[in-house]
Design a protein around this motif. Structure first.
Motif, PDB file in Angstrom:
ATOM      1  N   SER A 435       0.993  -1.320   0.065  1.00  8.38           N
ATOM      2  CA  SER A 435      -0.177  -0.269   0.130  1.00  8.38           C
ATOM      3  C   SER A 435       0.661   1.220   0.293  1.00  8.38           C
ATOM      4  CB  SER A 435      -1.297   0.399   1.167  1.00  8.38           C
ATOM      5  OG  SER A 435      -0.092  -0.258   2.768  1.00  8.38           O
ATOM      6  N   PRO A 436       1.541   1.374  -0.914  1.00 10.34           N
ATOM      7  CA  PRO A 436       2.167   2.337  -0.892  1.00 10.34           C
ATOM      8  C   PRO A 436       1.356   4.621  -0.694  1.00 10.34           C
ATOM      9  CG  PRO A 436       1.935   1.984  -3.221  1.00 10.34           C
ATOM     10  CD  PRO A 436       1.519   0.822  -2.564  1.00 10.34           C
ATOM     11  N   GLU A 437       0.325   3.463  -1.315  1.00 14.72           N
ATOM     12  CA  GLU A 437      -0.595   5.260  -1.141  1.00 14.72           C
ATOM     13  C   GLU A 437      -0.506   5.577   0.701  1.00 14.72           C
ATOM     14  OE1 GLU A 437      -1.392   2.294  -1.902  1.00 14.72           O
ATOM     15  OE2 GLU A 437      -3.120   1.531  -0.739  1.00 14.72           O
ATOM     16  N   ASN A 438      -0.485   4.931   1.346  1.00 14.57           N
ATOM     17  CA  ASN A 438      -0.452   4.886   2.558  1.00 14.57           C
ATOM     18  C   ASN A 438       0.625   5.676   3.416  1.00 14.57           C
ATOM     19  OD1 ASN A 438      -3.139   4.338   3.831  1.00 14.57           O
ATOM     20  ND2 ASN A 438      -3.052   2.480   3.700  1.00 14.57           N
ATOM     21  N   VAL A 439       1.629   4.995   2.829  1.00 20.98           N
ATOM     22  CA  VAL A 439       3.059   5.005   2.755  1.00 20.98           C
ATOM     23  C   VAL A 439       2.513   6.717   2.482  1.00 20.98           C
ATOM     24  CG1 VAL A 439       5.984   4.905   2.515  1.00 20.98           C
ATOM     25  CG2 VAL A 439       4.189   3.471   2.296  1.00 20.98           C
ATOM     26  N   LYS A 477      10.873   3.110   8.828  1.00 20.99           N
ATOM     27  CA  LYS A 477      11.330   2.207   7.969  1.00 20.99           C
ATOM     28  C   LYS A 477      10.011   3.848   6.700  1.00 20.99           C
ATOM     29  CE  LYS A 477      12.685  -1.557   7.449  1.00 20.99           C
ATOM     30  NZ  LYS A 477      13.244  -1.639   7.224  1.00 20.99           N
ATOM     31  N   LEU A 478       9.274   4.108   7.572  1.00 26.59           N
ATOM     32  CA  LEU A 478       7.953   5.568   7.137  1.00 26.59           C
ATOM     33  C   LEU A 478       8.740   6.490   6.764  1.00 26.59           C
ATOM     34  CD1 LEU A 478       4.218   4.368   8.790  1.00 26.59           C
ATOM     35  CD2 LEU A 478       5.269   4.226   6.306  1.00 26.59           C
ATOM     36  N   GLN A 479       9.870   7.362   7.961  1.00 30.85           N
ATOM     37  CA  GLN A 479      10.154   8.082   7.803  1.00 30.85           C
ATOM     38  C   GLN A 479      11.002   8.601   6.400  1.00 30.85           C
ATOM     39  OE1 GLN A 479      11.001   8.707  12.315  1.00 30.85           O
ATOM     40  NE2 GLN A 479       8.704   9.998  12.086  1.00 30.85           N
ATOM     41  N   GLY A 480      11.176   6.971   6.491  1.00 27.63           N
ATOM     42  CA  GLY A 480      12.393   6.731   4.771  1.00 27.63           C
ATOM     43  C   GLY A 480      13.771   6.773   5.312  1.00 27.63           C
TER      44      GLY A 480
END
Lengths: 480, 97
Positions: A435-439, A477-480
Motif C-alpha cells: 500500500s504505497p498510498e498509505n506510505v 521505515k515510514l520516515q524513510g
C-alpha cells in the motif's frame, strides 16, 4: 433527598462469635446443624442449671476492644433482660446493661470522595443469641422453634449517632466487618445472619443540633439493604415533617421486595425488659496481664495493613485500601508480589482483570481458580517480554477458565511474543509495498495512518509482535 | 406513698404472662404496696459515696470454662418432654400475626 435535611443514623450490630461452644454452656455453636441437635439443659432453661462463662468469648471481646482503641472495663457484669418469646426458653436473655465489657473506641471510614471520617463507638457488650422461630411450616396456627442458636455468643456493637448518609453507614459496616474478620472473631456473613444490623434513623433540618424522634429499622440482611432502608426511611420521615406531621417512636421492619419499611411495634407495646444483675453469675474481672497477653495475639488490622501497603509497595491510598479491606485479598496480593514483582503492576492486575473475573463468576477470592503463584507466573511472562500485555489478557481468561498454568497455555497456543527484529521488519516492508498510498500519506504528514500500519502488523502476527518494537521499526521505515 | 395501683398490677401481669382475677388484683395492690414501702425505706439511705454492689461475695469473679463442646445431641429426650413437637422442632402457638 432534599438538600435542606440531614440524616442522623446510629447502628447496632450483632456479631456472632466463632467460638466452638455457646456463651454459657458446652453445646456446639456451629451454624447450620439439624434443628435442636445442639442444645443442653442450660440453653433450654431447665431448673437447677447454672451458666458458666466461655473464656474465649471474653478474649474475643477484649481483642475487639483493643482493635477499636476502646476502654476494656476491668470489671464488667452480666444482667438479665426479661421478655417472653418462644425462642427464648429461660424467659430472659443474659446480656450486659450497666457494665459492658467495652466502652468507647472508634472506627475510621473512607468515603468515595476520598474524605475520611471517624465514627465513635458507644459500647460493645457480650450477650447470648436467641433461638429461631419459623412461622410458615406445618399448621397455620403454630410456629416451629429451633433452639440451636439459643445461647450462641454475640457481641452487640453500638455506634454513636454520628453517621450522616447511607454511604457512611455502608462504609462503617464494611470496615467493622473487615475488623471482625481480621480478628477472626466473626465471619461477618450478613446473609446467613452471623452479622446483623439494626439502624436507628431520624432526620433534621441542616444546622440543627437537636435529635428528633428516631425510628428503629430491623430485618436488614445485607449492607445494600441497610443503605436502601435508611434512604427510604429518611424520605418517609421528611415527607411527614413537610406535611406538618410528627414521627412516632417505633420499630419498623424493612421489606426488601416492596422497598419500604412498615410498623412492627409502636412505643405503646415497647418492651419493658426489667433488667437486673444476673444472680447466677459473678462479675467478670479482667486482670491487666490478660489484656497484655491478648495484645501479643493481635493481628495486623485493616488500617495498619493499608498504611504498610502504601509505604512498602508504594501503592496509592485507594489501591491500598481496596487490597487491604479483606484478609484474603491482602494475602493474595502479598503472595503475588512475593517480595520482588512490580507492586504497582500486580495491584493493577489484581484490581483489574482478576477482580473483574471473580465478580463475573460470582466467586469469592477464597474460591479463586488460580493461585497467586499462577498469576505471578503470568506477570513474569509479561515482564520478561515473552508475551505482550494484550496477549496476557487472553492467557489470563483461559487460566481463570481452566486453572492451567500460564506457561503451558502460551506454549500450546504459540503465543510467545515476536521479538525478532528481522521478522517484524519483513512484515512491515511487505505492507509498505502493498500500500504505497498509505506510505505516501504518512510522508505528507497524515501521521494517523501509523495506526493502520500498527494494526496490520499485529494482525499479520496474530497480535504476537512486540508492540514497542513494531512502533519503533515503523517510525524508522515510514520516515524513510 | 406508693405508686402501685390496679393499672400497675395489670401491666406487671401482662409482662409476666400471668392471668390475674379482679379479686387477686386487689390483694396484689395491697401486697406490692407493702413491698414498695419497704424498698422506699432502703432508698431513703444516702448512698452517694457507696460503690454499687454487684455481688454479695466481695471481689469474687465468675468462673470461666474452656471453649470446648462438652454436650452431645439429646434432641429426642428434650423434645419428648415438650407439650408439642414435630419434624425436630418445638411447636408453639403462632407467635406473629
Amino acid at each position: 433527598m432534599r438538600q435542606d435535611y440531614e440524616m442522623v443514623i446510629g447502628l447496632e450490630v450483632h456479631a456472632q462469635l466463632t467460638t466452638n461452644s455457646k456463651l454459657f454452656s458446652g453445646s456446639s455453636a456451629e451454624f447450620g446443624a439439624e434443628p435442636n441437635t445442639q442444645t443442653c439443659p442450660v440453653d433450654l432453661g431447665m431448673p437447677g442449671v447454672l451458666p458458666v462463662l466461655n473464656t474465649r468469648a471474653v478474649d474475643m471481646g477484649i481483642k475487639f476492644g483493643l482493635a477499636i482503641d476502646a476502654n476494656i472495663n476491668r470489671v464488667n457484669r452480666f444482667d438479665r433482660k426479661n421478655y417472653f418469646y418462644p425462642d427464648l426458653p429461660k424467659g430472659y436473655q443474659i446480656s450486659q446493661m450497666d457494665y459492658p465489657i467495652v466502652e468507647g473506641g472508634y472506627v475510621d471510614i473512607e468515603l468515595e470522595d476520598g474524605s475520611e471520617k471517624r465514627i465513635n463507638v458507644t459500647r460493645m457488650h457480650l450477650e447470648e443469641d436467641a433461638g429461631k422461630s419459623i412461622h410458615d411450616l406445618g399448621e397455620d396456627r403454630h410456629s416451629h422453634v429451633d433452639l440451636n442458636r439459643a445461647g450462641v455468643p454475640l457481641m452487640e456493637i453500638v455506634s454513636e449517632p454520628e453517621l450522616r448518609t447511607a454511604e457512611e453507614a455502608g462504609e462503617y459496616l464494611k470496615k467493622l466487618r473487615s475488623i471482625l474478620r481480621f480478628l477472626e472473631v466473626c465471619d461477618g456473613n450478613m446473609e446467613q445472619g452471623s452479622m446483623r444490623c439494626d439502624a436507628n434513623v431520624s432526620v433534621r433540618k441542616k444546622g440543627e443540633d437537636k435529635l428528633n424522634t428516631r425510628v428503629e429499622i430491623k430485618n436488614l440482611n445485607s449492607i445494600r439493604n441497610v443503605m436502601r432502608a435508611i434512604e427510604h426511611e429518611a424520605e418517609r420521615q421528611i415527607a411527614i415533617y413537610e406535611y406538618g406531621g410528627e414521627i412516632d417512636q417505633e420499630t419498623r421492619l424493612w421489606d426488601a421486595t416492596k422497598n419500604e419499611t412498615r410498623t412492627m411495634r409502636s412505643k405503646e407495646d415497647a418492651h419493658d425488659y426489667r433488667y437486673f444483675p444476673c444472680p447466677d453469675l459473678l462479675p467478670v474481672r479482667i486482670p491487666e496481664d490478660r489484656i497484655e497477653e491478648l495484645k501479643k495475639e493481635m493481628p495486623e488490622l485493616p488500617d495498619q495493613k493499608k498504611e504498610r501497603f502504601m509505604k512498602e509497595y508504594g501503592l496509592s491510598k485507594y489501591d491500598a485500601s481496596v487490597l487491604s479491606m479483606q484478609r484474603a485479598s491482602a494475602n493474595f496480593y502479598e503472595s503475588l508480589v512475593n517480595g520482588n514483582r512490580d507492586a504497582k503492576i500486580c495491584a493493577n492486575w489484581m484490581m483489574g482483570d482478576f477482580f473483574a473475573a471473580l465478580n463475573k463468576a460470582g466467586k469469592d477470592i477464597s474460591e479463586s481458580p488460580i493461585s497467586p503463584e499462577q498469576l505471578g507466573e503470568l506477570m513474569d511472562l509479561i515482564s520478561e517480554g515473552t508475551i505482550s500485555g494484550k496477549i496476557a489478557k487472553t492467557v489470563f481468561e483461559e487460566m481463570f477458565e481452566t486453572s492451567r498454568s500460564a506457561k503451558a497455555i502460551v506454549e500450546e497456543k504459540g503465543l510467545v511474543q515476536i521479538n525478532d527484529t528481522g521478522a517484524i521488519e519483513a512484515i512491515i516492508e511487505d505492507l509498505m509495498q502493498q500500500s504505497p498510498e498509505n506510505v505516501q500519506a504518512f510522508r505528507e504528514g497524515k501521521t494517523k495512518v501509523m495506526g493502520w500500519f500498527v494494526g496490520q502488523t499485529m494482525k499479520a502476527t496474530q497480535g504476537k509482535a512486540n508492540p514497542a518494537m513494531v512502533n519503533q521499526i515503523l517510525q524508522q521505515k515510514l520516515q524513510g | 406513698m406508693s405508686i402501685i395501683d390496679t393499672k400497675t398490677v395489670e401491666k406487671l401481669a401482662k409482662l409476666s404472662r400471668l392471668k390475674v382475677t379482679e379479686e387477686e388484683k386487689t390483694i396484689l395492690v395491697h401486697e406490692l404496696t407493702k413491698v414498695m414501702d419497704m424498698a422506699a425505706k432502703v432508698q431513703s439511705v444516702n448512698t452517694d459515696a457507696v460503690q454499687p454492689m454487684t455481688s454479695v461475695i466481695e471481689n469474687a469473679q465468675t468462673p470461666e470454662r474452656d471453649d470446648a463442646v462438652s454436650e452431645e445431641n439429646r434432641r429426642e429426650e428434650y423434645l419428648a418432654i415438650a407439650p408439642k413437637a414435630e419434624m425436630g422442632f418445638y411447636v408453639v402457638p403462632r407467635s406473629v400475626e
